[in-house]
Design a protein around this motif. Structure first.
Motif, PDB file in Angstrom:
ATOM      1  N   LEU A   4       0.841  -1.189   0.000  1.00 42.87           N
ATOM      2  CA  LEU A   4       0.000   0.000   0.000  1.00 42.87           C
ATOM      3  C   LEU A   4       0.873   1.236   0.000  1.00 42.87           C
ATOM      4  O   LEU A   4       1.920   1.265   0.621  1.00 42.87           O
ATOM      5  CB  LEU A   4      -0.896   0.009   1.238  1.00 42.87           C
ATOM      6  N   GLN A   5       0.435   2.249  -0.705  1.00 49.41           N
ATOM      7  CA  GLN A   5       1.167   3.505  -0.707  1.00 49.41           C
ATOM      8  C   GLN A   5       0.853   4.242   0.580  1.00 49.41           C
ATOM      9  O   GLN A   5      -0.304   4.373   0.970  1.00 49.41           O
ATOM     10  CB  GLN A   5       0.756   4.332  -1.929  1.00 49.41           C
ATOM     11  N   ASP A  44      10.683  15.734   0.600  1.00 49.04           N
ATOM     12  CA  ASP A  44       9.267  15.871   0.961  1.00 49.04           C
ATOM     13  C   ASP A  44       8.337  15.035   0.097  1.00 49.04           C
ATOM     14  O   ASP A  44       7.388  14.449   0.596  1.00 49.04           O
ATOM     15  CB  ASP A  44       8.816  17.336   0.861  1.00 49.04           C
ATOM     16  N   GLU A  45       8.583  14.988  -1.201  1.00 47.96           N
ATOM     17  CA  GLU A  45       7.645  14.348  -2.130  1.00 47.96           C
ATOM     18  C   GLU A  45       7.783  12.823  -2.208  1.00 47.96           C
ATOM     19  O   GLU A  45       6.993  12.153  -2.864  1.00 47.96           O
ATOM     20  CB  GLU A  45       7.792  14.945  -3.531  1.00 47.96           C
ATOM     21  N   ASP A  50       8.048   3.967  -1.075  1.00 47.93           N
ATOM     22  CA  ASP A  50       9.030   3.922  -2.164  1.00 47.93           C
ATOM     23  C   ASP A  50      10.428   3.516  -1.709  1.00 47.93           C
ATOM     24  O   ASP A  50      11.252   3.130  -2.537  1.00 47.93           O
ATOM     25  CB  ASP A  50       9.111   5.270  -2.876  1.00 47.93           C
ATOM     26  N   VAL A  51      10.734   3.623  -0.427  1.00 50.90           N
ATOM     27  CA  VAL A  51      12.082   3.279   0.046  1.00 50.90           C
ATOM     28  C   VAL A  51      12.130   1.959   0.807  1.00 50.90           C
ATOM     29  O   VAL A  51      13.206   1.494   1.176  1.00 50.90           O
ATOM     30  CB  VAL A  51      12.691   4.405   0.915  1.00 50.90           C
ATOM     31  N   GLY A  64      13.914  -5.703   2.168  1.00 53.27           N
ATOM     32  CA  GLY A  64      12.573  -5.143   2.260  1.00 53.27           C
ATOM     33  C   GLY A  64      12.199  -4.901   3.710  1.00 53.27           C
ATOM     34  O   GLY A  64      12.635  -5.608   4.610  1.00 53.27           O
ATOM     35  N   ALA A  65      11.429  -3.858   3.917  1.00 51.68           N
ATOM     36  CA  ALA A  65      11.023  -3.494   5.269  1.00 51.68           C
ATOM     37  C   ALA A  65       9.635  -2.883   5.226  1.00 51.68           C
ATOM     38  O   ALA A  65       9.156  -2.480   4.177  1.00 51.68           O
ATOM     39  CB  ALA A  65      12.011  -2.501   5.862  1.00 51.68           C
ATOM     40  N   ASP A  66       9.034  -2.845   6.369  1.00 49.15           N
ATOM     41  CA  ASP A  66       7.776  -2.125   6.551  1.00 49.15           C
ATOM     42  C   ASP A  66       8.145  -0.910   7.381  1.00 49.15           C
ATOM     43  O   ASP A  66       8.549  -1.044   8.534  1.00 49.15           O
ATOM     44  CB  ASP A  66       6.757  -3.014   7.270  1.00 49.15           C
TER      45      ASP A  66
END
Length: 78
Positions: A4-5, A44-45, A50-51, A64-66
């Motif tokens: 999810l974004q 900021d954007e 995304d990271v 990968g991480a949450d």
């Protein structure tokens, strides 16, 4: 796996949050660390989601991480 974004780092900082919680995505590891002031290093954007794939767990090596804002730490600063 589709994630999810989440909010952007700018939105997070605007809400007064500077710390992030980083959770390992390996179900058997589940390591969690708090990184103070990590939100300041990202533009900021940029979306937090995304990271997430750039992180590697130092305990088990899972990529990968949450990543989540540390809302509790922001409340204690206020």
């Amino acid at each position: 796996m589709t994630r999810l974004q989440k909010i952007t780092f700018g939105e997070m900082r605007a809400a007064g949050v500077r710390n992030v919680l980083i959770y390992c995505t390996d179900d058997t590891c589940c390591r969690c660390i708090t990184v103070p002031d990590d939100a300041d290093r990202w533009p900021d954007e940029l979306w937090i989601s995304d990271v997430e794939d750039k992180f590697v767990c130092t305990a088990c090596g899972q990529r990968g991480a949450d990543i989540r804002p540390d809302w509790a730490a922001a409340k204690t600063r206020a």
